[in-house]
Design a protein around this motif. Structure first.
Motif, PDB file in Angstrom:
ATOM      1  N   VAL A 175       4.753 -18.274  14.531  1.00  0.00           N
ATOM      2  CA  VAL A 175       5.095 -18.562  13.859  1.00  0.00           C
ATOM      3  C   VAL A 175       6.650 -18.392  13.106  1.00  0.00           C
ATOM      4  N   PRO A 176       7.651 -18.722  12.441  1.00  0.00           N
ATOM      5  CA  PRO A 176       7.125 -20.776  11.504  1.00  0.00           C
ATOM      6  C   PRO A 176       7.250 -21.018  13.129  1.00  0.00           C
ATOM      7  N   PRO A 177       5.581 -22.384  12.828  1.00  0.00           N
ATOM      8  CA  PRO A 177       6.027 -23.176  14.218  1.00  0.00           C
ATOM      9  C   PRO A 177       6.851 -23.466  15.013  1.00  0.00           C
ATOM     10  N   ALA A 178       6.626 -24.294  15.648  1.00  0.00           N
ATOM     11  CA  ALA A 178       8.220 -24.754  16.562  1.00  0.00           C
ATOM     12  C   ALA A 178       9.115 -25.741  15.882  1.00  0.00           C
ATOM     13  N   LEU A 179       7.994 -27.073  15.540  1.00  0.00           N
ATOM     14  CA  LEU A 179       7.905 -27.922  14.766  1.00  0.00           C
ATOM     15  C   LEU A 179       9.260 -28.217  13.735  1.00  0.00           C
ATOM     16  N   MET A 235      11.591 -24.979  13.531  1.00  0.00           N
ATOM     17  CA  MET A 235      12.672 -24.662  14.292  1.00  0.00           C
ATOM     18  C   MET A 235      13.933 -25.858  14.348  1.00  0.00           C
ATOM     19  N   ASN A 236      13.510 -26.768  14.828  1.00  0.00           N
ATOM     20  CA  ASN A 236      13.551 -27.890  15.745  1.00  0.00           C
ATOM     21  C   ASN A 236      12.763 -28.866  15.549  1.00  0.00           C
ATOM     22  N   PRO A 237      13.753 -29.878  14.469  1.00  0.00           N
ATOM     23  CA  PRO A 237      12.238 -30.550  13.834  1.00  0.00           C
ATOM     24  C   PRO A 237      12.410 -32.030  14.511  1.00  0.00           C
ATOM     25  N   VAL A 238      13.025 -32.019  15.974  1.00  0.00           N
ATOM     26  CA  VAL A 238      13.785 -33.200  16.841  1.00  0.00           C
ATOM     27  C   VAL A 238      11.828 -34.119  16.020  1.00  0.00           C
ATOM     28  N   TYR A 239      10.611 -33.423  17.419  1.00  0.00           N
ATOM     29  CA  TYR A 239       9.469 -34.459  16.549  1.00  0.00           C
ATOM     30  C   TYR A 239       9.598 -34.980  16.029  1.00  0.00           C
ATOM     31  N   VAL A 240       9.193 -34.534  14.819  1.00  0.00           N
ATOM     32  CA  VAL A 240       8.861 -34.685  13.268  1.00  0.00           C
ATOM     33  C   VAL A 240      10.064 -36.091  12.850  1.00  0.00           C
ATOM     34  N   ILE A 241      11.680 -35.820  14.018  1.00  0.00           N
ATOM     35  CA  ILE A 241      12.275 -36.925  13.046  1.00  0.00           C
ATOM     36  C   ILE A 241      11.762 -38.143  14.250  1.00  0.00           C
ATOM     37  N   ALA A 242      11.527 -38.033  15.150  1.00  0.00           N
ATOM     38  CA  ALA A 242      11.381 -39.309  15.693  1.00  0.00           C
ATOM     39  C   ALA A 242      10.200 -40.178  15.315  1.00  0.00           C
ATOM     40  N   GLY A 243       9.099 -38.777  15.539  1.00  0.00           N
ATOM     41  CA  GLY A 243       8.275 -39.200  14.408  1.00  0.00           C
ATOM     42  C   GLY A 243       7.874 -40.428  13.109  1.00  0.00           C
ATOM     43  N   PHE A 244       8.875 -39.495  12.193  1.00  0.00           N
ATOM     44  CA  PHE A 244       9.678 -40.549  10.463  1.00  0.00           C
ATOM     45  C   PHE A 244       9.857 -41.394  11.043  1.00  0.00           C
ATOM     46  N   LEU A 245      10.687 -41.552  11.924  1.00  0.00           N
ATOM     47  CA  LEU A 245      11.634 -42.858  12.258  1.00  0.00           C
ATOM     48  C   LEU A 245      10.070 -43.520  12.716  1.00  0.00           C
ATOM     49  N   THR A 246       9.814 -43.708  13.723  1.00  0.00           N
ATOM     50  CA  THR A 246       8.407 -44.805  13.635  1.00  0.00           C
ATOM     51  C   THR A 246       7.867 -44.838  13.279  1.00  0.00           C
ATOM     52  N   THR A 298      10.269 -18.068  -0.809  1.00  0.00           N
ATOM     53  CA  THR A 298       9.851 -17.271   0.112  1.00  0.00           C
ATOM     54  C   THR A 298      10.592 -17.168   1.623  1.00  0.00           C
ATOM     55  N   ALA A 299      10.725 -18.673   1.689  1.00  0.00           N
ATOM     56  CA  ALA A 299      11.706 -18.784   2.772  1.00  0.00           C
ATOM     57  C   ALA A 299      12.451 -18.623   2.962  1.00  0.00           C
ATOM     58  N   VAL A 300      13.599 -18.190   2.807  1.00  0.00           N
ATOM     59  CA  VAL A 300      15.226 -18.151   1.984  1.00  0.00           C
ATOM     60  C   VAL A 300      14.901 -16.179   2.459  1.00  0.00           C
ATOM     61  N   MET A 301      13.767 -15.502   2.159  1.00  0.00           N
ATOM     62  CA  MET A 301      13.839 -14.295   1.974  1.00  0.00           C
ATOM     63  C   MET A 301      13.126 -13.759   3.111  1.00  0.00           C
ATOM     64  N   ALA A 302      12.453 -15.362   3.243  1.00  0.00           N
ATOM     65  CA  ALA A 302      12.028 -14.298   5.046  1.00  0.00           C
ATOM     66  C   ALA A 302      12.918 -14.540   5.801  1.00  0.00           C
ATOM     67  N   GLY A 303      13.973 -14.531   5.946  1.00  0.00           N
ATOM     68  CA  GLY A 303      15.354 -15.659   6.924  1.00  0.00           C
ATOM     69  C   GLY A 303      15.393 -16.827   7.027  1.00  0.00           C
ATOM     70  N   TYR A 304      14.587 -17.776   6.490  1.00  0.00           N
ATOM     71  CA  TYR A 304      14.721 -18.820   7.318  1.00  0.00           C
ATOM     72  C   TYR A 304      15.131 -19.907   6.003  1.00  0.00           C
ATOM     73  N   GLY A 305      16.433 -18.868   5.953  1.00  0.00           N
ATOM     74  CA  GLY A 305      17.160 -20.402   4.959  1.00  0.00           C
ATOM     75  C   GLY A 305      18.416 -21.648   5.184  1.00  0.00           C
ATOM     76  N   ASP A 306      18.621 -20.754   6.347  1.00  0.00           N
ATOM     77  CA  ASP A 306      19.347 -21.840   7.500  1.00  0.00           C
ATOM     78  C   ASP A 306      18.499 -22.798   7.674  1.00  0.00           C
ATOM     79  N   TYR A 307      16.889 -23.012   8.081  1.00  0.00           N
ATOM     80  CA  TYR A 307      16.238 -23.997   8.363  1.00  0.00           C
ATOM     81  C   TYR A 307      16.167 -24.649   7.285  1.00  0.00           C
ATOM     82  N   ARG A 308      16.510 -25.460   7.577  1.00  0.00           N
ATOM     83  CA  ARG A 308      16.452 -26.342   5.586  1.00  0.00           C
ATOM     84  C   ARG A 308      14.781 -27.670   5.742  1.00  0.00           C
TER      85      ARG A 308
END
Lengths: 220, 220, 220
Positions: free
Chosen positions: A58-62, A64-75, B120-130
């Motif tokens: 955690v946080p789940p990979a999707l 941290m690198n939302p490339v699959y989310v974007i692909a799904g969203f565009l689809t 909560t996300a920012v405080m956990a250090g994930y502020g850059d992962y919009r």
């Protein structure tokens, strides 16, 4: 590198197929745009999210690198726009052709995601826990569809019919054994193809698992 | 300190509104006292629980300091007792007034919870992962309602109609940008108010998202 | 050691009862073999899985040592085979006897799982967080059934009727207090038995929790 690229492409094919299956369920349920997006994207990446939560990844990979989310969203956006512009398409001949192509894409996705799930478990150091590895492979493959069905208020597809999840289960078990006795690439190709072939044969010949109770015969 | 106190109050307003929305769904479904309590409290704190699980923030905050659980629980008890003592109230004029007030409270809660989720996300250090931050903000805002609807066996409200989740999404995106360019307090106030205003305007003017298929027109 | 063995046996009794309750729901919904297996095993081990995820105890224990999964799986297979071979059994007298035995087994499981859940929380260092400990005890006891009902598309049993979850809640609260003032073994035995007794009395005398709205009386 070459391998990774090819694998990335087949995962993308799977993402497109899964997202479109979620979007179609939402469109048929007359959900609004947000509902279609949420159901489509959840179907595409939900299995991987559940896998990562169970692995403590955690946080789940999707996220941290939302490339699959974007692909799904565009689809989903493309699908929504096409249906919106041409309502008749849902009852036309082209929908049959579309569903046939998507069925193949979906099989490819099921194979790719099953292998990915097990690889994630192995890389996290749980390769020796075969039950966990197989479970995470199958969860990555079918978990998004289960979330889709729960959110859409229908009994999960995999519990109802067809051999869908079994293709993933068989491929996952074979993959964990091949990993021990054969090279990684060979294991990936054989197992993923096995999932695809079983899945397509199951659709083509309507393979079903037995039920405990038989339907009463129709009165003649 | 002053800020924290005010923010605590608006989070409490949201908790009361969310708990009461869950309790009303349960009462209308004729669930028993336990069902009303579980659905009410889950609606109030379920979004934050899902957020913490996805962030790896376990055990989730609600369990370590159950002040919001207690607030939700008391809200549910009061509501249950009032309805139990006076069945007619569900069909009376006062229910309209009650629902209007709760609608405002609910909007305040949606704004507060969206901001809390991102913080909560920012405080956990994930502020850059919009994407992660926005997702967690929206999840904190609407996740409790989704759990409520899944447990009550209905398709989640946010997927079906109204602009509900969009208010949270817009506020969350604005907040992540404001956090970069403006001070924290300013960002909180502007974003939370934006959520509230969009949410109330959406209810007032029945804003809806488009659907892929149009309803067939009534035959004249 | 002796204690562990006995506790292991009563947990197994609970696993068998929970798995069979999940399998019966699936059989009645006419799910196929995979559906019956998934629903049965999920009912048996789902509560512990949710508990471990909330505690951050990942991968959940059931995956690292799948002895309960195997026990649930075998239970489901036996049940499926018996029903498949003899369809009439579902409407015969023996089903009544079977349900009476399973009701007792289920009560034993509810007691054992409630205590196990709290023990897991205590061993993870959260013994002082009483709300968390009680919640995890109850979740371990009833969580599998909630997952079963959500996957089967029905409103969770515990929200609808009977005193089911209350037996677990009362036992959990008593156990957290007994742990402070009495020895561990004594606390386990008293609390688990309390759950079993309340659960069986509740079934026998049809204890129900109040609802907010009364059913309209039948017109005479």
């Amino acid at each position: 590198m070459q391998n990774i690229s090819i694998f990335f492409i087949i995962e993308m094919i799977g993402t497109v197929a899964f997202a479109s299956s979620g979007a179609m369920v939402a469109i048929k349920k007359e959900l609004d745009l947000l509902g279609v997006v949420v159901l489509g994207v959840t179907t595409a990446v939900g299995g991987g999210m559940l896998r990562d939560i169970i692995l403590g990844n955690v946080p789940p990979a999707l996220f941290m690198n939302p490339v699959y989310v974007i692909a799904g969203f565009l689809t989903v956006l493309v699908l929504f726009t096409v249906v919106r512009l041409n309502q008749m398409i849902l009852e036309s001949r082209s929908i049959e052709m579309y569903e046939r192509v998507m069925n193949i894409f979906d099989a490819v996705g099921l194979g790719a995601f099953t292998v990915t799930g097990i690889n994630t478990a192995v890389m996290a150091g749980y390769g020796d826990y075969r039950f966990l590895a197989v479970f995470l492979g199958v969860l990555t493959g079918v978990g998004g569809g289960v979330l889709r069905d729960i959110m859409a208020g229908q009994t999960p597809y995999i519990l109802r019919k067809h051999f869908y999840a079994c293709a993933s289960i068989i491929g996952a078990i074979v993959y964990t054994y091949l990993l021990e006795f054969a090279g990684g690439d060979f294991a990936v190709v054989v197992s993923a193809c096995l999932v695809v072939v079983i899945r397509l044969l199951a659709t083509r010949y309507c393979w079903n698992l037995p039920k405990a109770t038989k339907k009463k015969k129709e009165v003649v």
